[in-house]
Design a protein around this motif. Structure first.
Motif, PDB file in Angstrom:
ATOM      1  N   THR A  74       9.644  -9.812  -0.286  1.00  0.00           N
ATOM      2  CA  THR A  74       8.744  -8.837   0.318  1.00  0.00           C
ATOM      3  C   THR A  74       7.317  -9.096  -0.123  1.00  0.00           C
ATOM      4  N   VAL A  75       6.382  -8.579   0.680  1.00  0.00           N
ATOM      5  CA  VAL A  75       4.969  -8.549   0.310  1.00  0.00           C
ATOM      6  C   VAL A  75       4.659  -7.141  -0.171  1.00  0.00           C
ATOM      7  N   HIS A  76       4.172  -7.020  -1.378  1.00  0.00           N
ATOM      8  CA  HIS A  76       3.822  -5.703  -1.920  1.00  0.00           C
ATOM      9  C   HIS A  76       2.315  -5.629  -2.083  1.00  0.00           C
ATOM     10  N   TYR A  77       1.725  -4.652  -1.424  1.00  0.00           N
ATOM     11  CA  TYR A  77       0.262  -4.488  -1.436  1.00  0.00           C
ATOM     12  C   TYR A  77      -0.105  -3.250  -2.240  1.00  0.00           C
ATOM     13  N   VAL A  78      -0.980  -3.412  -3.235  1.00  0.00           N
ATOM     14  CA  VAL A  78      -1.492  -2.295  -4.018  1.00  0.00           C
ATOM     15  C   VAL A  78      -2.939  -2.066  -3.609  1.00  0.00           C
ATOM     16  N   ALA A  79      -3.172  -0.954  -2.928  1.00  0.00           N
ATOM     17  CA  ALA A  79      -4.516  -0.644  -2.461  1.00  0.00           C
ATOM     18  C   ALA A  79      -5.385  -0.170  -3.608  1.00  0.00           C
ATOM     19  N   ASN A  80      -6.685  -0.305  -3.432  1.00  0.00           N
ATOM     20  CA  ASN A  80      -7.613   0.223  -4.430  1.00  0.00           C
ATOM     21  C   ASN A  80      -7.541   1.738  -4.482  1.00  0.00           C
ATOM     22  N   TRP A  81      -7.245   2.353  -3.347  1.00  0.00           N
ATOM     23  CA  TRP A  81      -7.228   3.814  -3.233  1.00  0.00           C
ATOM     24  C   TRP A  81      -5.814   4.253  -2.900  1.00  0.00           C
ATOM     25  N   PHE A  82      -5.247   5.153  -3.683  1.00  0.00           N
ATOM     26  CA  PHE A  82      -3.874   5.600  -3.458  1.00  0.00           C
ATOM     27  C   PHE A  82      -3.862   7.093  -3.182  1.00  0.00           C
ATOM     28  N   GLN A  83      -3.257   7.485  -2.081  1.00  0.00           N
ATOM     29  CA  GLN A  83      -3.171   8.892  -1.711  1.00  0.00           C
ATOM     30  C   GLN A  83      -1.751   9.394  -1.947  1.00  0.00           C
ATOM     31  N   PHE A  84      -1.585  10.223  -2.970  1.00  0.00           N
ATOM     32  CA  PHE A  84      -0.253  10.744  -3.275  1.00  0.00           C
ATOM     33  C   PHE A  84      -0.002  12.033  -2.495  1.00  0.00           C
ATOM     34  N   LYS A  85       1.241  12.486  -2.537  1.00  0.00           N
ATOM     35  CA  LYS A  85       1.625  13.722  -1.844  1.00  0.00           C
ATOM     36  C   LYS A  85       2.303  14.673  -2.824  1.00  0.00           C
ATOM     37  N   ASP A  86       2.278  15.974  -2.488  1.00  0.00           N
ATOM     38  CA  ASP A  86       2.961  16.935  -3.351  1.00  0.00           C
ATOM     39  C   ASP A  86       4.435  17.003  -2.966  1.00  0.00           C
ATOM     40  N   LEU A  87       5.158  17.916  -3.591  1.00  0.00           N
ATOM     41  CA  LEU A  87       6.603  17.988  -3.374  1.00  0.00           C
ATOM     42  C   LEU A  87       6.965  18.438  -1.965  1.00  0.00           C
ATOM     43  N   GLU A  88       5.987  18.977  -1.236  1.00  0.00           N
ATOM     44  CA  GLU A  88       6.234  19.390   0.145  1.00  0.00           C
ATOM     45  C   GLU A  88       5.708  18.371   1.149  1.00  0.00           C
ATOM     46  N   PRO A 166       7.623  -8.585  -6.688  1.00  0.00           N
ATOM     47  CA  PRO A 166       7.900  -9.115  -5.349  1.00  0.00           C
ATOM     48  C   PRO A 166       7.553 -10.602  -5.295  1.00  0.00           C
ATOM     49  N   GLN A 167       8.015 -11.274  -4.265  1.00  0.00           N
ATOM     50  CA  GLN A 167       7.674 -12.691  -4.120  1.00  0.00           C
ATOM     51  C   GLN A 167       6.188 -12.889  -3.850  1.00  0.00           C
ATOM     52  N   LEU A 168       5.561 -11.937  -3.160  1.00  0.00           N
ATOM     53  CA  LEU A 168       4.121 -12.017  -2.917  1.00  0.00           C
ATOM     54  C   LEU A 168       3.502 -10.671  -3.254  1.00  0.00           C
ATOM     55  N   LEU A 169       2.559 -10.673  -4.193  1.00  0.00           N
ATOM     56  CA  LEU A 169       1.907  -9.441  -4.653  1.00  0.00           C
ATOM     57  C   LEU A 169       0.417  -9.531  -4.367  1.00  0.00           C
ATOM     58  N   ILE A 170      -0.098  -8.557  -3.619  1.00  0.00           N
ATOM     59  CA  ILE A 170      -1.522  -8.493  -3.269  1.00  0.00           C
ATOM     60  C   ILE A 170      -2.128  -7.276  -3.948  1.00  0.00           C
ATOM     61  N   LEU A 171      -3.132  -7.502  -4.781  1.00  0.00           N
ATOM     62  CA  LEU A 171      -3.787  -6.427  -5.516  1.00  0.00           C
ATOM     63  C   LEU A 171      -5.238  -6.325  -5.067  1.00  0.00           C
ATOM     64  N   ASP A 172      -5.593  -5.159  -4.526  1.00  0.00           N
ATOM     65  CA  ASP A 172      -6.944  -4.921  -4.010  1.00  0.00           C
ATOM     66  C   ASP A 172      -7.772  -4.217  -5.086  1.00  0.00           C
ATOM     67  N   LEU A 173      -8.780  -4.924  -5.618  1.00  0.00           N
ATOM     68  CA  LEU A 173      -9.646  -4.400  -6.685  1.00  0.00           C
ATOM     69  C   LEU A 173      -8.805  -3.815  -7.834  1.00  0.00           C
ATOM     70  N   PRO A 174      -7.939  -4.617  -8.424  1.00  0.00           N
ATOM     71  CA  PRO A 174      -6.996  -4.082  -9.421  1.00  0.00           C
ATOM     72  C   PRO A 174      -7.658  -3.604 -10.706  1.00  0.00           C
ATOM     73  N   TYR A 175      -8.875  -4.077 -10.992  1.00  0.00           N
ATOM     74  CA  TYR A 175      -9.513  -3.728 -12.266  1.00  0.00           C
ATOM     75  C   TYR A 175     -10.371  -2.475 -12.180  1.00  0.00           C
ATOM     76  N   ASN A 176     -10.591  -1.964 -10.978  1.00  0.00           N
ATOM     77  CA  ASN A 176     -11.410  -0.763 -10.823  1.00  0.00           C
ATOM     78  C   ASN A 176     -10.816   0.399 -11.609  1.00  0.00           C
ATOM     79  N   GLY A 177     -11.647   1.047 -12.414  1.00  0.00           N
ATOM     80  CA  GLY A 177     -11.215   2.225 -13.143  1.00  0.00           C
ATOM     81  C   GLY A 177     -10.466   1.945 -14.427  1.00  0.00           C
ATOM     82  N   LEU A 178     -10.251   0.662 -14.772  1.00  0.00           N
ATOM     83  CA  LEU A 178      -9.505   0.320 -15.980  1.00  0.00           C
ATOM     84  C   LEU A 178     -10.466  -0.029 -17.112  1.00  0.00           C
ATOM     85  N   ASP A 179     -10.131   0.421 -18.328  1.00  0.00           N
ATOM     86  CA  ASP A 179     -10.928   0.054 -19.484  1.00  0.00           C
ATOM     87  C   ASP A 179     -10.611  -1.394 -19.876  1.00  0.00           C
TER      88      ASP A 179
END
Length: 497
Positions: A74-88, A166-179
């Protein structure tokens, strides 16, 4: 000969009727790990999404997974911006909601999120513990998603991706916000998954990269051009010589108080979890501070007290603009004196307004425009739009802009009212180096007039020159306070790293 892992032929993509790529060709062979860089808005994220097969992506893209690999095909993409959802299943949160106890009860915990992800992908929970520890995330397993800062949310997505392998991992701006420590540990983890067979594509303009990166490319004028590590375009950057708008450089009024902030033994707790511990801090009018600390050290919570967003401010001995909190002032009276930008504010900002509406709303501290601002405010907004190079996007919706351009618009919104106190929490996150230098030059100009500044930033190269003082947090407590930044080692080597 094995087939290429990724083969792209004549990819043409438009975004909002504007061409992003025109006949883009790219081949990724087995064992290649790529860094894709380029200026903000050049199309890096669009290319990443196209490869990941996300909605609204089109083009001739072939992915050839290795049938002999034990890793998920699979290709797994990690966006710079992640929008989570609540339990509903809802995701329409507002900025102050993350400090609301009732809201925390309606969102999943980090532990539950990891259990759900592990079950979905048939992963073993014990295998994620070492990743959590490396990224300093182990103690956050019982925290709810809404309580996490933007840097902590980024870490959570990285944890899941590294756990999945995953076999292919794409990270978009992975260092943003990290110390700094988190960045170093992330690079080590990326080297480990690459050794296990995962191929990497990093979208980034950073220079400290995992050693496995062996190919470099830039996106220029809709084409992908391979370059050497030494040829990356950010090594030679010219700072714009545009004149700072005159309405921002006029002398600020002299306040009647000598202190902007005075905190005496301030504590913030959520049940048994102590987020801030006996904070003592005084910021005098006109001072320029940098606030630092590792991810999760309490920086965002401290700023939320100053901005009037945290309800526990009233339970502490805390003075703001010469008055003790809870002495009759409204939240809006506080906010009209403050210009704020933070990753969290950007995260929760209403994206449905146009760029022009978003900037002028800074006069009213709202997420949209609900009145006629009048001639003067309109003219000042137009000046800032020109200064930040956003003229062609003036009537574009915020959610239709590249991330870097969104950030510039919110920076303009932050300073449009020329506030007494500027709170800039990682303001250049998502900007390229030219935009960062351009903005910090503006901060230096603004602060010549007596503006008080609190600036959150991990790296010396990304700080304005006007910084005079530093406060360092560690695990919710003040570790050190300094009178000048020159008294300390390079910011990249502070003890908290």
């Amino acid at each position: 000969m094995s087939k290429p892992v990724v083969h792209i032929a004549n990819l043409s993509l438009k975004y909002q009727h504007k061409p992003v790529f025109q006949g883009l060709n790219w081949t990724i062979n087995r064992y290649e790990h790529w860094l894709i860089c380029g200026t903000s808005g050049s199309g890096k994220t669009s290319l990443a999404k196209a490869i990941a097969g996300l909605p609204h992506s089109y083009g001739n893209i072939e992915i050839a997974f290795n049938p002999d690999s034990d890793l998920p095909a699979t290709v797994h993409y990690v966006a710079n911006w992640f929008q989570f959802k609540d339990l509903e299943g809802q995701s329409n949160f507002y900025y102050q909601q993350r400090y609301n106890k009732q809201s925390a009860e309606t969102t999943a915990t980090v532990k539950a999120e990891l259990e759900s992800f592990g079950k979905k992908h048939a992963l073993q929970l014990n295998e994620v513990e070492s990743i959590l520890a490396a990224l300093g995330f182990s103690e956050l397993k019982d925290s709810t998603l809404i309580q996490l800062s933007s840097g902590e949310h980024k870490k959570l997505q990285l944890v899941k991706a590294l756990w999945l392998k995953p076999q292919l991992l794409i990270l978009d701006l992975p260092y943003n916000g990290l110390d700094t420590l988190s960045r170093k540990n992330l690079n080590t983890l990326l080297e480990e998954v690459s050794n296990a067979g995962t191929q990497l594509i990093l979208i980034s303009n950073e220079t400290e990269l995992p050693s496995c990166i062996n190919r470099n490319a830039e996106i220029k004028e809709g084409k992908l051009v391979e370059v050497s590590a030494d040829e990356r375009s950010w090594n030679e950057i010219e700072v714009s010589d545009k004149a700072v708008p005159t309405f921002l450089t006029e002398a600020a009024p002299t306040p009647s108080y000598s202190e902007i902030i005075r905190m005496i033994d301030v504590n913030i707790s959520y049940g048994e979890k102590h987020v801030l511990k006996n904070i003592n801090w005084e910021v005098k009018t006109g001072e320029k501070w940098v606030l630092q600390g590792h991810n999760g050290s309490g920086k965002s919570t401290l700023l939320s007290l100053i901005c009037g967003d945290h309800p526990q401010a009233y339970a502490n001995n805390f003075h703001l603009f010469g008055n003790k909190r809870g002495s009759g002032e409204s939240i809006w009276e506080i906010k009209e004196r403050i210009g704020l930008i933070s990753p969290e504010l950007h995260w929760y900002f209403d994206p449905s307004a146009t760029v022009w509406q978003s900037i002028v709303s800074g006069f009213y501290d709202s997420s949209g425009l609900f009145c006629d601002p009048g001639y003067s405010k309109k003219a000042q907004t137009d000046e800032l739009i020109s200064y930040f190079g956003l003229d062609e996007y003036k009537n574009t919706l915020m959610n239709e802009l590249p991330l870097g351009k969104q950030r510039l618009a919110l920076l303009a919104r932050t300073i449009v009212k020329n506030p007494e106190l500027l709170i800039l929490d990682e303001p250049c996150q998502g900007l390229d180096q030219q935009q960062t230098k351009h903005f910090n030059r503006l901060v230096d100009e603004l602060c010549k007039n007596g503006t008080t500044l609190i600036y959150v930033g991990h790296f010396e190269s990304q700080l304005p020159n006007c910084i005079e003082h530093r406060i360092l947090l560690e695990n919710g407590a003040v570790k050190s306070v300094g009178t000048t930044i020159e008294r300390f080692e390079s910011v990249e080597n502070f003890e908290y790293n």
